[in-house]
Design a protein around this motif. Structure first.
Motif, PDB file in Angstrom:
ATOM      1  N   PRO A 339      59.412  38.074  18.472  1.00  0.00           N
ATOM      2  CA  PRO A 339      60.385  38.561  17.492  1.00  0.00           C
ATOM      3  C   PRO A 339      60.788  37.273  16.710  1.00  0.00           C
ATOM      4  O   PRO A 339      60.845  36.194  17.142  1.00  0.00           O
ATOM      5  CB  PRO A 339      61.592  38.873  18.560  1.00  0.00           C
ATOM      6  CG  PRO A 339      61.122  39.347  19.809  1.00  0.00           C
ATOM      7  CD  PRO A 339      59.743  38.258  19.862  1.00  0.00           C
ATOM      8  N   ALA A 344      62.016  36.985  24.091  1.00  0.00           N
ATOM      9  CA  ALA A 344      61.109  37.906  24.425  1.00  0.00           C
ATOM     10  C   ALA A 344      60.507  37.397  26.016  1.00  0.00           C
ATOM     11  O   ALA A 344      59.899  36.562  25.795  1.00  0.00           O
ATOM     12  CB  ALA A 344      60.474  38.527  23.694  1.00  0.00           C
ATOM     13  N   LYS A 345      60.508  38.518  26.751  1.00  0.00           N
ATOM     14  CA  LYS A 345      59.699  38.445  27.750  1.00  0.00           C
ATOM     15  C   LYS A 345      58.378  38.593  27.721  1.00  0.00           C
ATOM     16  O   LYS A 345      57.808  39.253  26.541  1.00  0.00           O
ATOM     17  CB  LYS A 345      60.249  39.164  29.152  1.00  0.00           C
ATOM     18  CG  LYS A 345      61.601  38.964  29.628  1.00  0.00           C
ATOM     19  CD  LYS A 345      61.897  39.869  30.684  1.00  0.00           C
ATOM     20  CE  LYS A 345      63.293  39.250  31.115  1.00  0.00           C
ATOM     21  NZ  LYS A 345      63.559  37.835  31.659  1.00  0.00           N
ATOM     22  N   ALA A 347      56.051  40.644  28.963  1.00  0.00           N
ATOM     23  CA  ALA A 347      55.501  41.802  28.910  1.00  0.00           C
ATOM     24  C   ALA A 347      55.577  42.442  27.495  1.00  0.00           C
ATOM     25  O   ALA A 347      54.828  43.105  27.044  1.00  0.00           O
ATOM     26  CB  ALA A 347      56.101  42.879  29.949  1.00  0.00           C
ATOM     27  N   GLU A 348      56.903  42.447  26.798  1.00  0.00           N
ATOM     28  CA  GLU A 348      57.178  43.048  25.558  1.00  0.00           C
ATOM     29  C   GLU A 348      56.372  42.043  24.412  1.00  0.00           C
ATOM     30  O   GLU A 348      55.845  42.715  23.741  1.00  0.00           O
ATOM     31  CB  GLU A 348      58.616  42.338  25.216  1.00  0.00           C
ATOM     32  CG  GLU A 348      59.046  42.878  24.022  1.00  0.00           C
ATOM     33  CD  GLU A 348      60.622  42.419  23.438  1.00  0.00           C
ATOM     34  OE1 GLU A 348      60.891  42.608  22.357  1.00  0.00           O
ATOM     35  OE2 GLU A 348      61.136  42.034  24.395  1.00  0.00           O
ATOM     36  N   ILE A 349      56.044  40.806  24.668  1.00  0.00           N
ATOM     37  CA  ILE A 349      54.949  40.160  23.816  1.00  0.00           C
ATOM     38  C   ILE A 349      53.667  40.780  23.972  1.00  0.00           C
ATOM     39  O   ILE A 349      53.036  40.881  22.845  1.00  0.00           O
ATOM     40  CB  ILE A 349      55.155  38.516  23.921  1.00  0.00           C
ATOM     41  CG1 ILE A 349      56.479  38.150  23.773  1.00  0.00           C
ATOM     42  CG2 ILE A 349      54.022  37.867  23.120  1.00  0.00           C
ATOM     43  CD1 ILE A 349      56.631  36.643  24.169  1.00  0.00           C
ATOM     44  N   ARG A 351      52.766  43.756  24.907  1.00  0.00           N
ATOM     45  CA  ARG A 351      52.853  45.120  24.243  1.00  0.00           C
ATOM     46  C   ARG A 351      52.416  44.808  22.612  1.00  0.00           C
ATOM     47  O   ARG A 351      51.723  45.598  22.135  1.00  0.00           O
ATOM     48  CB  ARG A 351      53.947  46.039  24.862  1.00  0.00           C
ATOM     49  CG  ARG A 351      53.909  46.356  26.060  1.00  0.00           C
ATOM     50  CD  ARG A 351      55.117  47.492  26.261  1.00  0.00           C
ATOM     51  NE  ARG A 351      56.374  47.157  25.980  1.00  0.00           N
ATOM     52  CZ  ARG A 351      57.017  46.583  26.807  1.00  0.00           C
ATOM     53  NH1 ARG A 351      56.673  46.071  28.070  1.00  0.00           N
ATOM     54  NH2 ARG A 351      58.119  46.132  26.423  1.00  0.00           N
ATOM     55  N   ALA A 352      53.408  44.059  22.119  1.00  0.00           N
ATOM     56  CA  ALA A 352      53.542  43.757  20.788  1.00  0.00           C
ATOM     57  C   ALA A 352      52.042  43.397  20.104  1.00  0.00           C
ATOM     58  O   ALA A 352      51.620  43.651  19.142  1.00  0.00           O
ATOM     59  CB  ALA A 352      54.586  43.068  20.164  1.00  0.00           C
ATOM     60  N   ARG A 357      48.889  40.930  30.001  1.00  0.00           N
ATOM     61  CA  ARG A 357      49.922  40.040  30.203  1.00  0.00           C
ATOM     62  C   ARG A 357      49.564  38.584  30.591  1.00  0.00           C
ATOM     63  O   ARG A 357      49.718  37.453  30.047  1.00  0.00           O
ATOM     64  CB  ARG A 357      50.694  40.503  31.477  1.00  0.00           C
ATOM     65  CG  ARG A 357      51.792  39.662  31.801  1.00  0.00           C
ATOM     66  CD  ARG A 357      52.659  40.231  33.085  1.00  0.00           C
ATOM     67  NE  ARG A 357      53.835  39.640  33.406  1.00  0.00           N
ATOM     68  CZ  ARG A 357      53.753  38.330  34.073  1.00  0.00           C
ATOM     69  NH1 ARG A 357      52.761  37.724  34.423  1.00  0.00           N
ATOM     70  NH2 ARG A 357      55.077  37.805  34.243  1.00  0.00           N
ATOM     71  N   SER A 379      61.559  33.704  29.448  1.00  0.00           N
ATOM     72  CA  SER A 379      61.431  34.557  28.103  1.00  0.00           C
ATOM     73  C   SER A 379      60.581  33.251  27.225  1.00  0.00           C
ATOM     74  O   SER A 379      60.788  31.945  27.546  1.00  0.00           O
ATOM     75  CB  SER A 379      62.665  34.702  27.600  1.00  0.00           C
ATOM     76  OG  SER A 379      63.255  35.924  28.429  1.00  0.00           O
TER      77      SER A 379
END
Length: 397
Positions: A339, A344-345, A347-349, A351-352, A357, A379
């Motif tokens: 972002p 961001a953690k 997992a979120e990164i 996915r994006a 992982r 994060s």
């Protein structure tokens, strides 16, 4: 006498022109207007010597010529003197080149019966050799600063690449192109619509003198002849025929520069235009030329790619290279997955970035080493320096 030699990668006959033939062609240059195809056909059919004799001593005019035109030619013949013109020209260092001679540019023969009866040339270089690698740069006389800048840049850039810059010696774009070539010690040719012993326009007397010393001054009109509007138009066909292509820098919709470009199109030469502001009347003619099949050019490299030999390519046009452009594609995806304004953690990164992982973690440590990201506990966040780079890469503000 004739001899065989190689010209333009073809076998061509060279004609040894007699003194009588040369004087006859010079004489006819005062009698027959430039570009007169009826007169040109007549000279071709009966020969210059016989045509000169015929117009001197009278009789019926040639087939296809009106009585009025024939009467006008007879009247001009009373004042014409080929030997005198050759003497005057010699006094200013000019020579008369006849069709078929070694110095005659064979490309002019493509004008058919409208080709010049001969050309007056001032300067030391060979016109034929220079014409083999030449480009016309023409444009508006009352050009803008933009037009003058582009004309000079094209003239200099082409000359630095070993090309001869051909133009009409006029104010505006023509003069800028000549000066650009002269400024880098390059070759340039001014094709005049008057005698080569005349400086027209008067304000370019010094420029035309420099061209005669460093390049060539060329014209088909005899010494002392003055320009007229029709002669400017007819002169343009010579500029188009001499060169491999014509570049128009600025031109209104009724510009004489477009006459040159259209003549080049008819002869199968490259026609090019430098686009300008859509709000400028001086670019309207160029844009119309481009709509009609002309090719867009922006600098000398573009021109040479079109008119030059195979392999003379313009450099690839690219925007400025950013540091992120040097990243591995996988690292760039992870960088784009962060972002822009918060942490961001992993997992979120992941996915994006459409990756695993473990791969995301490896890429994040790589990006931290390069100064793009920083770790905040569990994060990750973009560094301040990286925010603008990422926004630019995403097309953001």
């Amino acid at each position: 006498m004739r001899g065989l030699f190689r010209k333009d990668r073809k076998e061509c006959w060279v004609v040894e022109v007699s003194a009588e033939e040369r004087v006859a062609r010079v004489f006819l240059g005062r009698v027959v207007e430039p570009g007169d195809e009826v007169g040109g056909r007549w000279v071709r059919e009966v020969g210059a010597v016989e045509a000169a004799r015929w117009v001197r001593w009278g009789g019926a005019g040639p087939v296809g010529m009106s009585e009025r035109r024939w009467g006008g030619m007879r009247g001009r013949a009373e004042e014409a003197d080929g030997e005198r013109d050759l003497e005057v020209a010699s006094g200013v260092g000019a020579r008369f080149v006849c069709p078929g001679e070694v110095e005659w540019p064979g490309a002019l023969d493509e004008l058919g019966d409208g080709r010049p009866l001969g050309l007056w040339v001032r300067g030391r270089a060979s016109l034929r050799m220079w014409a083999l690698r030449s480009v016309a740069v023409v444009g508006a006389r009352a050009c803008t600063e933009y037009g003058a800048h582009v004309g000079a840049s094209l003239g200099a850039g082409l000359a630095e690449r070993g090309w001869v810059v051909v133009s009409g010696g006029a104010y505006g774009v023509d003069g800028a192109a000549h000066r650009g070539a002269l400024g880098v010690g390059g070759a340039t040719v001014a094709v005049l619509a008057c005698g080569v012993d005349q400086a027209y326009p008067r304000g370019h007397a010094e420029l035309i003198g420099r061209i005669a010393e460093q390049g060539l001054v060329v014209g088909e009109l005899p010494p002392g002849a003055h320009p007229t509007p029709s002669r400017f138009v007819l002169r343009n066909r010579v500029i188009a025929a001499l060169t491999r292509g014509t570049v128009v820098v600025e031109a209104a919709l009724r510009s004489g520069s477009l006459v040159t470009a259209r003549a080049a199109q008819r002869l199968g030469r490259h026609t090019m235009g430098v686009p300008g502001p859509v709000t400028s009347a001086l670019s309207a003619g160029v844009h119309e030329l481009l709509r009609g099949g002309g090719q867009v050019v922006t600098d000398a490299a573009d021109v040479v790619e079109l008119v030059g030999e195979m392999g003379e390519l313009a450099p690839e046009r690219r925007g400025p290279e950013l540091p992120r452009d040097l990243l591995d594609p996988g690292a760039r995806r992870v960088l784009d997955g962060l972002p822009g304004s918060r942490a961001a953690k992993v997992a979120e990164i992941a996915r994006a970035a459409a990756t695993t992982r473990d791969d995301a973690i490896a890429r994040l440590y790589e990006l931290r080493a390069l100064g793009y990201v920083e770790r905040h506990g569990e994060s990750w966040k973009l560094t301040r320096q990286a925010v603008m780079s990422v926004r630019g890469g995403r097309g953001g503000p």
